[in-house]
Design an enzyme around this catalytic site. Structure first.
Site, PDB file in Angstrom:
ATOM      1  N   CYS A   2      19.691   2.375  11.998  1.00 37.22           N
ATOM      2  CA  CYS A   2      20.715   3.281  12.549  1.00 37.22           C
ATOM      3  C   CYS A   2      21.425   4.076  11.457  1.00 37.22           C
ATOM      4  O   CYS A   2      21.382   3.741  10.291  1.00 37.22           O
ATOM      5  CB  CYS A   2      21.751   2.463  13.302  1.00 37.22           C
ATOM      6  SG  CYS A   2      21.067   1.420  14.577  1.00 37.22           S
ATOM      7  N   ARG A  27      16.118   8.250   8.594  1.00 36.85           N
ATOM      8  CA  ARG A  27      16.226   6.783   8.653  1.00 36.85           C
ATOM      9  C   ARG A  27      15.479   6.215   9.847  1.00 36.85           C
ATOM     10  O   ARG A  27      15.280   5.008   9.954  1.00 36.85           O
ATOM     11  CB  ARG A  27      17.694   6.368   8.710  1.00 36.85           C
ATOM     12  CG  ARG A  27      18.503   6.778   7.500  1.00 36.85           C
ATOM     13  CD  ARG A  27      19.990   6.778   7.777  1.00 36.85           C
ATOM     14  NE  ARG A  27      20.495   5.442   8.008  1.00 36.85           N
ATOM     15  CZ  ARG A  27      20.994   4.659   7.038  1.00 36.85           C
ATOM     16  NH1 ARG A  27      21.012   5.110   5.796  1.00 36.85           N
ATOM     17  NH2 ARG A  27      21.464   3.466   7.289  1.00 36.85           N
ATOM     18  N   TRP A  75      18.464   3.136  16.080  1.00 33.88           N
ATOM     19  CA  TRP A  75      17.091   2.637  15.970  1.00 33.88           C
ATOM     20  C   TRP A  75      17.106   1.329  16.756  1.00 33.88           C
ATOM     21  O   TRP A  75      17.702   0.338  16.320  1.00 33.88           O
ATOM     22  CB  TRP A  75      16.732   2.400  14.514  1.00 33.88           C
ATOM     23  CG  TRP A  75      15.318   2.082  14.245  1.00 33.88           C
ATOM     24  CD1 TRP A  75      14.226   2.833  14.548  1.00 33.88           C
ATOM     25  CD2 TRP A  75      14.801   0.900  13.616  1.00 33.88           C
ATOM     26  NE1 TRP A  75      13.071   2.204  14.129  1.00 33.88           N
ATOM     27  CE2 TRP A  75      13.389   1.021  13.566  1.00 33.88           C
ATOM     28  CE3 TRP A  75      15.387  -0.230  13.090  1.00 33.88           C
ATOM     29  CZ2 TRP A  75      12.572   0.045  12.987  1.00 33.88           C
ATOM     30  CZ3 TRP A  75      14.578  -1.207  12.512  1.00 33.88           C
ATOM     31  CH2 TRP A  75      13.184  -1.064  12.481  1.00 33.88           C
ATOM     32  N   ASN A 101      25.939  -0.065  12.869  1.00 34.16           N
ATOM     33  CA  ASN A 101      24.626  -0.250  12.266  1.00 34.16           C
ATOM     34  C   ASN A 101      24.551  -1.711  11.840  1.00 34.16           C
ATOM     35  O   ASN A 101      25.423  -2.206  11.135  1.00 34.16           O
ATOM     36  CB  ASN A 101      24.438   0.662  11.041  1.00 34.16           C
ATOM     37  CG  ASN A 101      23.074   0.453  10.395  1.00 34.16           C
ATOM     38  OD1 ASN A 101      22.151  -0.040  11.038  1.00 34.16           O
ATOM     39  ND2 ASN A 101      22.959   0.789   9.128  1.00 34.16           N
ATOM     40  N   GLY A 102      23.504  -2.409  12.297  1.00 28.99           N
ATOM     41  CA  GLY A 102      23.358  -3.820  11.939  1.00 28.99           C
ATOM     42  C   GLY A 102      23.014  -4.632  13.182  1.00 28.99           C
ATOM     43  O   GLY A 102      22.673  -4.091  14.223  1.00 28.99           O
ATOM     44  N   GLU A 481      -0.658  -0.075  -2.809  1.00 33.75           N
ATOM     45  CA  GLU A 481       0.254   1.037  -2.507  1.00 33.75           C
ATOM     46  C   GLU A 481      -0.487   2.158  -1.796  1.00 33.75           C
ATOM     47  O   GLU A 481       0.011   2.729  -0.826  1.00 33.75           O
ATOM     48  CB  GLU A 481       0.908   1.544  -3.801  1.00 33.75           C
ATOM     49  CG  GLU A 481       1.828   2.739  -3.622  1.00 33.75           C
ATOM     50  CD  GLU A 481       2.973   2.497  -2.648  1.00 33.75           C
ATOM     51  OE1 GLU A 481       3.205   1.339  -2.226  1.00 33.75           O
ATOM     52  OE2 GLU A 481       3.620   3.478  -2.255  1.00 33.75           O
ATOM     53  N   LYS A 485       0.617   3.552   1.932  1.00 33.72           N
ATOM     54  CA  LYS A 485       0.912   4.974   2.142  1.00 33.72           C
ATOM     55  C   LYS A 485       0.109   5.517   3.319  1.00 33.72           C
ATOM     56  O   LYS A 485       0.623   6.196   4.198  1.00 33.72           O
ATOM     57  CB  LYS A 485       0.596   5.783   0.881  1.00 33.72           C
ATOM     58  CG  LYS A 485       1.575   5.608  -0.242  1.00 33.72           C
ATOM     59  CD  LYS A 485       2.867   6.386  -0.097  1.00 33.72           C
ATOM     60  CE  LYS A 485       4.015   5.671   0.543  1.00 33.72           C
ATOM     61  NZ  LYS A 485       4.510   4.421   0.102  1.00 33.72           N
ATOM     62  N   GLU A 488       1.220   3.857   6.784  1.00 38.11           N
ATOM     63  CA  GLU A 488       2.554   4.114   7.359  1.00 38.11           C
ATOM     64  C   GLU A 488       2.732   5.553   7.821  1.00 38.11           C
ATOM     65  O   GLU A 488       3.569   5.801   8.681  1.00 38.11           O
ATOM     66  CB  GLU A 488       3.664   3.696   6.406  1.00 38.11           C
ATOM     67  CG  GLU A 488       3.809   4.460   5.134  1.00 38.11           C
ATOM     68  CD  GLU A 488       5.000   3.975   4.324  1.00 38.11           C
ATOM     69  OE1 GLU A 488       6.028   3.577   4.902  1.00 38.11           O
ATOM     70  OE2 GLU A 488       4.917   3.989   3.092  1.00 38.11           O
ATOM     71  N   HIS A 504     -16.336 -12.441  -0.830  1.00 40.78           N
ATOM     72  CA  HIS A 504     -15.905 -13.734  -0.246  1.00 40.78           C
ATOM     73  C   HIS A 504     -15.510 -13.578   1.212  1.00 40.78           C
ATOM     74  O   HIS A 504     -14.681 -14.334   1.711  1.00 40.78           O
ATOM     75  CB  HIS A 504     -14.762 -14.297  -1.087  1.00 40.78           C
ATOM     76  CG  HIS A 504     -15.161 -14.568  -2.507  1.00 40.78           C
ATOM     77  ND1 HIS A 504     -15.965 -15.615  -2.869  1.00 40.78           N
ATOM     78  CD2 HIS A 504     -14.921 -13.869  -3.641  1.00 40.78           C
ATOM     79  CE1 HIS A 504     -16.188 -15.575  -4.183  1.00 40.78           C
ATOM     80  NE2 HIS A 504     -15.552 -14.529  -4.672  1.00 40.78           N
ATOM     81  N   LYS A 603      13.833   4.215   6.828  1.00 42.79           N
ATOM     82  CA  LYS A 603      13.812   4.431   5.380  1.00 42.79           C
ATOM     83  C   LYS A 603      14.315   3.200   4.633  1.00 42.79           C
ATOM     84  O   LYS A 603      13.808   2.865   3.580  1.00 42.79           O
ATOM     85  CB  LYS A 603      14.691   5.631   5.008  1.00 42.79           C
ATOM     86  CG  LYS A 603      14.732   5.922   3.510  1.00 42.79           C
ATOM     87  CD  LYS A 603      13.357   6.211   2.954  1.00 42.79           C
ATOM     88  CE  LYS A 603      13.381   6.421   1.451  1.00 42.79           C
ATOM     89  NZ  LYS A 603      12.001   6.507   0.885  1.00 42.79           N
TER      90      LYS A 603
HETATM   91  C1  AGP Z   1       7.432   2.433   1.471  1.00 41.31           C
HETATM   92  O1  AGP Z   1       6.777   3.675   1.652  1.00 41.31           O
HETATM   93  C2  AGP Z   1       8.041   1.933   2.744  1.00 41.31           C
HETATM   94  N1  AGP Z   1       8.934   2.903   3.271  1.00 41.31           N
HETATM   95  C3  AGP Z   1       8.642   0.559   2.632  1.00 41.31           C
HETATM   96  O2  AGP Z   1       7.582  -0.345   2.385  1.00 41.31           O
HETATM   97  C4  AGP Z   1       9.702   0.355   1.529  1.00 41.31           C
HETATM   98  O3  AGP Z   1       9.089   0.400   0.258  1.00 41.31           O
HETATM   99  C5  AGP Z   1      10.335  -1.031   1.723  1.00 41.31           C
HETATM  100  O4  AGP Z   1      10.994  -1.041   2.973  1.00 41.31           O
HETATM  101  C6  AGP Z   1      11.316  -1.403   0.607  1.00 41.31           C
HETATM  102  O5  AGP Z   1      12.392  -0.499   0.588  1.00 41.31           O
HETATM  103  P1  AGP Z   1      13.401  -0.552  -0.668  1.00 41.31           P
HETATM  104  O6  AGP Z   1      12.606  -0.153  -1.880  1.00 41.31           O
HETATM  105  O7  AGP Z   1      14.468   0.438  -0.330  1.00 41.31           O
HETATM  106  O8  AGP Z   1      13.905  -1.960  -0.779  1.00 41.31           O
END
Ligand code: AGP
Length: 608
Positions: A2, A27, A75, A101-102, A481, A485, A488, A504, A603
């Protein structure tokens, strides 16, 4: 996750709130709403869907006059994304409006208690319980009510609260969920993060847990839970508004990919001084370093993938055992950690709930905590023993790129500095790596210049349904990574695999046409990974390789090769990742995906 905004001043509040919510869209959200104090009432508009629905509903805010209000992008956690579940939530008399938010962990028992006192609920949210609880405790003193409210709530919250009896002030408080106060001229604001404040001010307060803030147009007061005034020094944010805007790029993600050379330059250059690595941000000298028997790197998502690179490079330069762990796993594993442990937590946002909790557990066990963070004044930055900031600037796209690259840059600095302090890194190697660090921004520019070929390959391969990324040593860490990418933002299933591990089991999944992306930039293991590439090729895989310029060994077996500039082995991951970021971006673009706000993602994941 949120987003919250709040405003009090001389402007019409609704347009200010809508603009603030727009900067928080990245976000991730599925409904939005605002509430304004006007003429002795709280007037509200809220709706499921994107912000444009709310803009249309309120005629860009003009239908809700007034100079004080709160806003929210939701959210969904408790209850579907519907108009009723959207925030703000009103108390039963309509005298209070709340945005949150929370997650309130004890909302059910609070709800039951309030129902026994005749309170009815219209939504499925935990937030509505907060609004009713405010009314339940309110006897005319909002500060007292806020304190009583905090004493009842368990879980995480950042709150904005309007009271109809208070035409000139509104209230906010936070616990385990970020909230920043913007200090304007004749106006003051709150927001979940700095990006929503930059259009009005660069002077902010970062609130600590359980600090209550009272905002009026000409004054901001902060109280602790004993009603004592808290004095805070304003922090200056040197990001300007344009940094949080697209600047002509189609997507924030592409803008941030292209900003990487500059972000890495900003992160490195203040710390590279006349041949010396200068880390004046923290206090780990040789004596303290020699006390550490273990380094534990803990993070989530892409930050964890940086940790995976960190394991290889820190063990290489320091010969100190390095453990890495996913924060949500670390917490429940009974970690073997103590005063002889250096715990490094990595987080772009500095607000990731799992990483915060892991950090607190590590500190409680006596570890020395060093944080690598991008957001100034964030929770992790403020609670760690030492902080090394990545000067990437605001990162808006959910899929991290420039923050990831600047985190790698900080890890290289640490690895070299620690190796120098311990005497475990030969001078010649240190000098070569230092020179390579100075050249890294330029090499990143060169890697980015090859994007046309990557875009072309993405246009040929975007219809694949399952993709494998394989690599060895640091290339395996970068493969993780690259896989994330792609997943997501393009929603294509993919997996990262250690090249030697395929045989394996997983190789049974390789069929004719399966796309396998082979990372072959770890020089001393190229022959090994080439063999793995031949294994999958023999089973019909379509092979996309990443290799360093001038190394033609994979070209003999791959269907296409992305070449990256060669640098010192320690720093090579920074260049290897570039084509993977671009490939993911172009595939997602080709598929017409929502790149900056991928479905179901936020985010910063400030809930567990
Ligand atoms: C990365 O592209 C993602 N958005 C997600 O995995 C992110 O890296 C993860 O939530 C950690 O976020 P932070 O680095 O703000 O702790």
């Amino acid at each position: 996750m949120c987003g919250i905004v709040g405003y009090v001043g001389s402007k019409q509040a609704a347009p200010v709130l809508l603009k603030g919510l727009a900067t928080l869209e990245y976000r991730g959200y599925d409904s939005a709403g605002i509430a304004i104090w006007h003429g002795g009432q709280l007037e509200m508009a809220k709706a499921a869907g994107k912000l444009q629905v709310l803009r249309d509903l309120t005629a860009e805010g003009s239908k809700l006059p007034g100079t004080m209000g709160i806003g929210h992008t939701r959210w969904a956690t408790h209850g579907e994304p519907t108009d009723v579940n959207a925030h703000p939530h009103l108390s039963r008399s309509g005298r209070f409006a709340v945005v949150h938010n929370g997650i309130i962990e004890n909302y059910q028992q609070l709800k039951t208690r309030l129902q026994r006192h005749g309170y009815n609920f219209v939504s499925q949210t935990d937030t509505e319980v907060i609004a009713q609880l405010v009314e339940y405790y309110y006897k005319g003193d909002m500060l007292d009510t806020m304190i009583q409210l905090m004493n009842q709530l368990e879980g995480s919250y950042s709150l904005g609260i309007l009271c109809v009896d208070e035409p000139e002030r509104f209230y906010a408080v936070r616990k385990d969920s970020p909230l920043v106060v913007g200090l304007g001229q004749g106006e003051n604001l709150i927001a979940s993060d700095v990006a929503a404040l930059l259009a009005y001010t660069q002077e902010v307060y970062y609130l600590d847990d359980r600090e209550i803030v009272v905002l009026a147009a000409d004054k901001v007061e902060i109280y602790d839970s004993s009603r004592d005034l808290v004095h805070k020094e304003p922090q200056h944010i040197d990001w300007d508004v344009s940094a949080a805007e697209k600047g002509g790029y189609e997507h924030f993600m592409f803008k941030e990919i292209m900003e990487q050379p500059e972000s890495v330059r900003k992160t490195l250059s203040p710390r590279l001084q006349d041949g010396q690595i200068v880390l004046d941000d923290f206090h780990i000298d040789r004596e303290r370093l020699e006390q550490f028997r273990k380094i534990y790197i803990v993070a989530c998502g892409s930050s964890y993938h940086v940790a995976a690179v960190g394991k290889y490079i820190l063990e290489q330069t320091t010969r100190i055992p390095v453990e890495i762990d996913i924060a949500s796993e670390f917490r429940y594993r009974g970690p073997i950690i103590g005063p002889d442990t250096l715990m490094i937590v990595i987080s772009q946002s500095g607000e990731t709930a799992d990483t915060i909790a892991a950090m607190r557990e590590g500190r409680a066990l006596g570890a020395h905590v060093l944080a690598i963070v991008n957001v100034l004044g964030s929770t992790i930055a403020r609670e760690a023993d030492d902080v090394l900031y990545t000067w990437a600037g605001p990162e808006i796209a959910v899929a991290t790129t420039k923050a990831y690259s600047t985190q790698l840059a900080v890890l290289y600095l640490l690895a070299l500095r620690f190796g120098q302090l311990l005497g475990t890194l030969p001078e010649a190697e240190l000098a070569a790596a230092y020179r390579a660090l100075e050249q890294l921004p330029e090499l990143l520019e060169q890697a980015l210049q090859k994007r046309e070929h990557i875009q072309h390959m993405a246009s040929q391969l975007y219809n694949k349904h399952s993709i494998f990324f394989i690599g060895r040593n640091v290339d395996y860490a970068v493969a993780m990574e690259g896989s994330l990418k792609l997943k997501e933002i393009s929603y294509i299933h993919s997996e990262a695999y250690a090249g030697g591990e395929l045989k394996h089991g997983t190789i049974s999944l390789i069929e004719p046409g399966t796309l396998v992306v082979t990372l072959a930039t770890c020089d001393r293991l190229v022959e090994k990974i080439k063999s793995n590439a031949e294994e999958v090729k023999a089973r019909g895989a379509y092979l996309l390789a990443v290799a360093v310029e001038g190394d033609e060994r994979l070209a003999k077996v791959a269907d296409a090769v992305f070449y990256v500039p060669k640098t010192e082995a320690l720093l090579q991951p920074s260049l290897t990742v570039i084509p993977l970021q671009l490939f993911a971006y172009y595939v997602a673009s080709q598929k017409g995906c929502s790149i900056d706000q991928p479905k179901n993602l936020a985010k910063s994941v400030t809930v567990e």
